[in-house]
Design a protein around this motif. Structure first.
Motif, short mmCIF file in Angstrom:
data_model
loop_
_atom_site.label_atom_id
_atom_site.label_comp_id
_atom_site.label_asym_id
_atom_site.label_seq_id
_atom_site.Cartn_x
_atom_site.Cartn_y
_atom_site.Cartn_z
N ALA A 104 -16.03 13.81 -32.79
CA ALA A 104 -17.46 14.81 -32.64
C ALA A 104 -16.87 15.97 -31.99
CB ALA A 104 -17.49 13.89 -31.05
N ASN A 105 -15.48 16.78 -32.30
CA ASN A 105 -15.86 18.06 -31.84
C ASN A 105 -15.65 19.12 -33.17
OD1 ASN A 105 -14.80 20.35 -31.08
ND2 ASN A 105 -12.64 19.80 -30.40
N SER A 106 -17.08 19.02 -33.52
CA SER A 106 -17.82 19.58 -34.69
C SER A 106 -17.02 21.24 -34.95
CB SER A 106 -19.51 19.90 -35.12
OG SER A 106 -19.73 20.16 -34.21
N GLY A 107 -16.87 21.62 -33.36
CA GLY A 107 -15.92 23.35 -33.43
C GLY A 107 -15.23 23.38 -33.87
N SER A 108 -14.78 22.69 -33.69
CA SER A 108 -12.81 22.32 -33.43
C SER A 108 -13.15 22.20 -35.13
CB SER A 108 -12.06 21.13 -33.02
OG SER A 108 -11.01 21.14 -33.63
N ILE A 109 -13.28 21.14 -36.12
CA ILE A 109 -13.52 20.77 -37.40
C ILE A 109 -13.12 22.11 -38.06
CG2 ILE A 109 -14.96 19.44 -39.54
CD1 ILE A 109 -14.36 17.25 -37.14
N ILE A 110 -15.14 22.57 -37.19
CA ILE A 110 -15.38 23.84 -38.51
C ILE A 110 -13.77 24.74 -38.64
CG2 ILE A 110 -16.82 25.53 -38.75
CD1 ILE A 110 -19.53 23.81 -36.97
N PHE A 111 -13.37 25.26 -37.26
CA PHE A 111 -12.37 25.99 -37.15
C PHE A 111 -10.98 25.52 -38.19
CE2 PHE A 111 -8.52 26.96 -35.28
CZ PHE A 111 -8.47 27.44 -35.46
N HIS A 112 -10.87 24.54 -38.46
CA HIS A 112 -9.95 24.09 -38.55
C HIS A 112 -10.11 24.20 -40.46
CE1 HIS A 112 -8.25 21.95 -35.88
NE2 HIS A 112 -6.78 22.02 -35.84
N GLN A 113 -11.43 23.94 -40.64
CA GLN A 113 -11.55 24.06 -42.37
C GLN A 113 -11.53 25.77 -42.14
OE1 GLN A 113 -15.54 21.99 -42.35
NE2 GLN A 113 -13.69 20.43 -43.01
N LYS A 114 -12.05 26.81 -41.64
CA LYS A 114 -11.96 27.47 -41.58
C LYS A 114 -11.33 28.71 -41.61
CE LYS A 114 -16.81 29.08 -40.17
NZ LYS A 114 -17.39 30.23 -39.21
N VAL A 115 -10.51 28.42 -41.46
CA VAL A 115 -8.58 28.80 -40.98
C VAL A 115 -7.79 27.98 -42.29
CG1 VAL A 115 -8.62 29.81 -38.87
CG2 VAL A 115 -7.40 27.32 -39.52
N GLY A 116 -7.83 27.35 -43.24
CA GLY A 116 -7.04 26.90 -44.11
C GLY A 116 -6.80 25.64 -44.45
N PHE A 117 -7.00 24.67 -43.42
CA PHE A 117 -7.00 22.88 -43.18
C PHE A 117 -7.44 22.80 -44.02
CE2 PHE A 117 -5.24 24.59 -39.72
CZ PHE A 117 -3.67 24.20 -39.05
N GLU A 118 -7.58 21.38 -44.82
CA GLU A 118 -7.88 20.59 -45.82
C GLU A 118 -7.79 19.19 -45.20
OE1 GLU A 118 -7.40 17.77 -50.16
OE2 GLU A 118 -5.80 19.99 -49.52
N GLU A 119 -9.79 19.00 -44.94
CA GLU A 119 -9.40 17.48 -44.49
C GLU A 119 -9.18 16.45 -44.55
OE1 GLU A 119 -12.95 14.60 -42.63
OE2 GLU A 119 -13.22 16.53 -42.67
N VAL A 120 -7.48 15.35 -44.91
CA VAL A 120 -7.56 14.53 -45.53
C VAL A 120 -7.70 12.84 -44.93
CG1 VAL A 120 -5.56 15.30 -46.00
CG2 VAL A 120 -5.50 14.61 -43.88
N GLY A 121 -8.69 13.00 -43.99
CA GLY A 121 -9.06 11.35 -43.42
C GLY A 121 -9.54 11.70 -42.29
N ARG A 122 -10.41 9.78 -41.68
CA ARG A 122 -11.29 10.06 -40.85
C ARG A 122 -10.75 8.85 -40.29
NH1 ARG A 122 -16.30 13.32 -39.22
NH2 ARG A 122 -15.93 15.65 -40.75
N ILE A 123 -11.10 8.61 -38.60
CA ILE A 123 -9.97 7.79 -38.08
C ILE A 123 -11.06 7.50 -36.81
CG2 ILE A 123 -8.02 7.34 -39.36
CD1 ILE A 123 -6.70 7.58 -36.57
N VAL A 124 -11.23 6.14 -36.56
CA VAL A 124 -11.63 5.51 -35.23
C VAL A 124 -10.55 4.68 -34.79
CG1 VAL A 124 -13.78 4.19 -34.03
CG2 VAL A 124 -14.10 5.77 -36.01
N CYS A 125 -10.18 4.71 -33.71
CA CYS A 125 -9.02 4.24 -32.52
C CYS A 125 -10.02 3.04 -32.36
CB CYS A 125 -8.17 5.01 -32.12
SG CYS A 125 -7.32 6.01 -32.82
N PHE A 126 -8.62 2.12 -31.39
CA PHE A 126 -9.33 0.66 -31.08
C PHE A 126 -8.76 0.18 -30.37
CE2 PHE A 126 -11.84 0.67 -34.63
CZ PHE A 126 -13.05 0.39 -34.68
#
Length: 147
Positions: free
Chosen positions: A120-142
């Motif tokens: 849910a932290n879209s700001g963090s996700i956008i930041f990571h992408q802008k500084v060169g991180f590549e998204e490799v997966g998404r999970i939901v924990c239970f």
């Protein structure tokens, strides 16, 4: 003028205070104890970001030995947390912390820097992408409590 200091006895309380701004469910004493442990650890570290000698942010790094989603080599350097005060955001200062983290990771012999974010932290996700991180997966924990 910005500067970056590595964790030391002199700045543990400042780091602890900033950490409570990032992890709002923690307390100052808890974070002070945590950064004492970081200071004494063999490899984990933290860096304090200063603007005109005023502490405005930090990055905490660790070394993860176990599985890290998307990592090609183990162990890896890992961003446990990164924070810049709201007033100083979107000025490239967090990128300076990432560059410091990359420099530290390379000096330790690591070939990758990994991180994570809440879905849910879209700001963090956008930041990571802008500084060169590549998204490799998404999970939901239970969790299921067994009472």
């Amino acid at each position: 003028m910005t500067s970056i200091q590595e964790i030391s006895r002199d700045n543990i309380s400042i780091l602890a205070h900033l950490a409570t701004q990032l992890w709002t469910d923690t307390h100052f004493d808890e974070m002070s104890e945590h950064f004492e442990e970081v200071l004494l650890a063999e490899q984990p570290t933290a860096f304090l970001l200063l603007q005109d000698q005023k502490p405005i942010g930090f990055i905490e790094l660790s070394v993860r030995q176990d599985y890290v989603e998307g990592a090609e080599d183990m162990p890896v350097a890992y961003v446990e947390g990164i924070y810049v005060d709201n007033v100083f955001r979107k000025k490239g200062l967090a990128l300076q912390l990432i560059h410091k983290a990359e420099q530290w990771a390379r000096s330790q012999g690591y070939t990758q820097l990994c991180s994570d974010s809440e879905l849910a932290n879209s700001g963090s996700i956008i930041f990571h992408q802008k500084v060169g991180f590549e998204e490799v997966g998404r999970i939901v924990c239970f969790v299921k409590n067994l009472n």
